[in-house]
Scaffold this motif. Structure first.
Motif, short mmCIF file in Angstrom:
data_model
loop_
_atom_site.label_atom_id
_atom_site.label_comp_id
_atom_site.label_asym_id
_atom_site.label_seq_id
_atom_site.Cartn_x
_atom_site.Cartn_y
_atom_site.Cartn_z
N VAL A 366 0.86 -1.18 0.00
CA VAL A 366 0.00 0.00 0.00
C VAL A 366 0.90 1.23 0.00
O VAL A 366 1.68 1.44 0.93
N PRO A 369 -1.22 4.87 2.43
CA PRO A 369 -2.11 4.10 3.30
C PRO A 369 -3.27 4.89 3.93
O PRO A 369 -3.10 6.04 4.32
N TYR A 407 -4.57 -1.57 6.24
CA TYR A 407 -4.40 -0.38 5.40
C TYR A 407 -4.87 -0.72 3.99
O TYR A 407 -4.59 -1.82 3.49
N GLU A 409 -5.36 1.43 0.01
CA GLU A 409 -4.85 2.57 -0.73
C GLU A 409 -5.82 3.75 -0.56
O GLU A 409 -7.03 3.59 -0.74
N TRP A 479 -4.47 -4.83 0.13
CA TRP A 479 -4.48 -4.35 1.51
C TRP A 479 -3.29 -4.95 2.24
O TRP A 479 -2.67 -5.90 1.74
N CYS A 526 5.09 4.08 3.01
CA CYS A 526 4.36 2.96 2.42
C CYS A 526 4.36 1.79 3.39
O CYS A 526 5.19 1.70 4.29
N LYS A 527 3.38 0.90 3.18
CA LYS A 527 3.24 -0.29 4.03
C LYS A 527 3.21 -1.50 3.11
O LYS A 527 2.36 -1.57 2.21
#
Ligand code: ATP
Ligand code: MG
Length: 579
Positions: A366, A369, A407, A409, A479, A526-527
């Protein structure tokens, strides 16, 4: 971004500058293969095919060089021949060891091997000198005292014939003496040259008594201070080819009208005579390929070194995540032509996508997030199965953790969506990839009115992403688990030059005016899914719905990976056009 996860590369029409001819057995031969097959048929070189790749070590290799590498090594491979790597290091001023090292690394990475045939033009300096003396003895070369500027002026133009140098008729004895003293270091830089005595009235400017040697008191990276005269390219190149008994000396089109000179030197010396063959150099839009310009970009800090992922260099493309196979496939597809043309950068990206689609593990990441809380999900976690690569049945599955807090987008949610928006919005239901259907039940905002969190419910009956009652949803979102996700930095790239032709600038401008100020976008928050914990620099992935990414080899750190976007899933121009 597409509403559905995509793994299909975009389809592109095949178009190439290839001037190939049909051959028996259904093969298509390009014009160089035709020449080689004809030579093999007539026994010109006893069936031998020996090519070379001759870089000047004055910069890093770029994708244009890749074309030449694929061609030279490829032809040798195809005809059971050999290909040499030869450093054309005749100019001491611009050459460096760093380039010699990087060039070898890049050729190996592309997948080619010169085995024990690594040569340096500088190793032939003595032989070249002896041959120059031979031409002087034959009355075919003379020492000239004109300055560079005078030489140019005497040479004439395309419309005006040249004038003979006043030194043209020096005696052999005087020429031998002066040339020996040039070599001994008696004269300052630029004061004299050795020139071939050919024809000052030739319609071909290259034949108007070209310079063979110049005086240059400069240290050479291999020969040190042994020489203070250095051979010019046109004199040196054919000799290098001849010494190595190259059969087909392949070069780019701009050398076409140097070929009579190439032939003249070899014929006058009566030595082994390779055939020079010219093909169109590779040009790409949205970039520059002159080493001088690439060096300027590096020196002036417009890019992060020769291997900046936006550079058209092989090292830049490697760092960006391009594969050797994709560059080779691109070069093959462009083909070999006799006329210059500019290839669309999208064609290169297409080849990259096509290869990465087959080989890259899919993961979820993601980039921007937005937190989602699944209110009816217990305060627990579970591991769900995710397919590693739908294109590769052997790639298997992995577990991705699902938790109450996730999370998604940010742009997969719209509070007040237009009609055609099928992703998440208040009251709408979507699928979370490999997980569940969720429905948005609430929106939490900051004081400033920004959406900071979504409240949702999930349907436990849809585990794995299918609804038992046949209920349809129009969007599938990727996700990550808020608890298990890893923080990552992601770098998105666009063309280094916004203009298709960076060289096209109004009077007084430079190609730098066309630099794209938005060619790099760094996303620091970002994750990414936890399976990327073990990703090593250089590893490549498909981030579902985002494109192909590669772990950066310079900035990535354990626990804080940095990803370069290699290429988006589809040609962005098409996407915009199709909206
Ligand atoms: P320079 O700008 O310094 O003359 P170059 O691009 O000609 O550099 P070299 O190191 O002399 O670079 O090139 C090595 C080989 O690669 C040569 O045989 C050259 O013809 C080939 N080559 C260089 N650029 C291209 C290109 N854009 N397309 C195809 N071949 C290329
Ligand atoms: Mg060159």
């Amino acid at each position: 971004m597409p509403d559905h996860p995509g793994s299909e590369p975009d389809k592109m029409p095949e178009k190439s500058g290839d001037q190939s001819a049909p051959a028996e057995a259904g093969r298509r031969l390009n014009f160089i293969q035709q020449i080689i097959e004809e030579d093999n048929r007539t026994g010109k070189h006893g069936g031998r095919v020996h090519t070379r790749f001759p870089p000047e070590p004055n910069g890093y290799l770029h994708v244009g060089h890749a074309k030449s590498i694929c061609l030279n090594f490829g032809l040798a491979e195809q005809y059971g021949g050999k290909c040499n790597l030869r450093f054309d290091d005749t100019n001491p001023e611009k050459e460096e060891e760093e380039y010699v090292r990087s060039i070898q690394e890049d050729i190996r990475w592309l997948g080619f091997d010169w085995e024990d045939r690594l040569y340096f033009a500088s190793d032939y300096f003595q032989q070249m000198y002896d041959w120059a003396v031979e031409l002087i003895r034959k009355g075919k070369a003379y020492v000239c005292d004109l300055t560079a500027e005078q030489t140019r002026e005497y040479r004439g133009t395309l419309t005006a014939p040249g004038r003979p140098s006043p030194y043209r008729d020096r005696s052999v004895q005087e020429n031998l003496d002066l040339f020996a003293r040039m070599k001994a270091g008696e004269f300052p830089d630029g004061s004299r040259t050795l020139r071939a005595k050919i024809d000052v009235a030739s319609p071909n400017l290259n034949m108007r008594d070209p310079v063979m040697y110049r005086i240059l008191h400069a240290r050479h990276h291999r020969t040190g201070d042994a020489w203070c005269i250095y051979p010019m390219y046109d004199w040196a190149h054919g000799l290098e080819d001849s010494i190595e008994r190259i059969t087909h000396s392949i070069c780019t089109l701009e050398f076409e009208n140097h070929r009579p000179l190439y032939d003249w030197f070899l014929d006058e010396l009566g030595v082994f005579h390779p055939q020079q063959i010219e093909f169109a150099r590779l040009e790409l839009n949205h970039t520059v390929m002159s080493k001088r310009k690439l060096l300027q970009l590096v020196r002036e800090g417009h890019v992060d070194g020769w291997d900046d992922p936006r550079m058209p260099t092989i090292s830049g493309m490697r760092r960006r995540g391009y594969t050797p196979a994709s560059i080779r496939a691109f070069c093959a597809r462009v083909g070999v032509a006799k006329f210059n043309s500019t290839i669309d950068f999208a064609k290169l990206e297409h080849a990259v996508r096509e290869d990465l689609n087959k080989t890259s593990p899919r993961v979820m990441a993601v980039l921007n997030p937005l937190k989602v809380v699944i209110e009816n999900y217990p305060d627990a976690h579970e591991a769900l199965d995710a397919v590693n690569n739908p294109e590769d049945p052997d790639a298997g599955t992995r577990k991705v953790p699902f938790t109450r807090e996730l999370y998604i987008e940010r742009d997969d949610f719209m509070e007040d969506p237009p009609k055609k928006f099928f992703r998440l919005s208040p009251g709408s239901e979507v699928r979370l990839r490999y997980a569940y259907f969720i429905t948005c039940t609430g929106v939490i905002k900051s004081d400033a009115g920004e959406v900071v969190e979504l409240r949702c419910t999930y349907d436990p009956a849809t585990r794995g992403g299918d609804s038992p009652d046949g209920r349809k949803v129009k969007a599938t979102l990727h996700w990550v688990s808020a608890h298990y996700a890893i923080d990552a930095e992601v770098r998105l790239y666009d063309h280094l030059f916004a203009a298709e032709d960076p060289e096209a600038v109004p009077e007084g401008g430079t190609f730098l005016d066309n630099l794209n100020p938005n060619s790099l976008q760094v996303l620091q928050h970002c994750k990414v899914e936890p399976s990327l914990e073990t990703a090593a620099p250089g590893d490549r992935f498909q981030f579902e719905r985002h494109g192909y990414f590669c772990v950066d080899t310079r900035y990535s750190r354990p626990g804080k990976p940095v990803f370069n976007r290699t290429v988006a899933l589809r040609d962005t121009w098409k996407k915009i056009a199709g909206k």
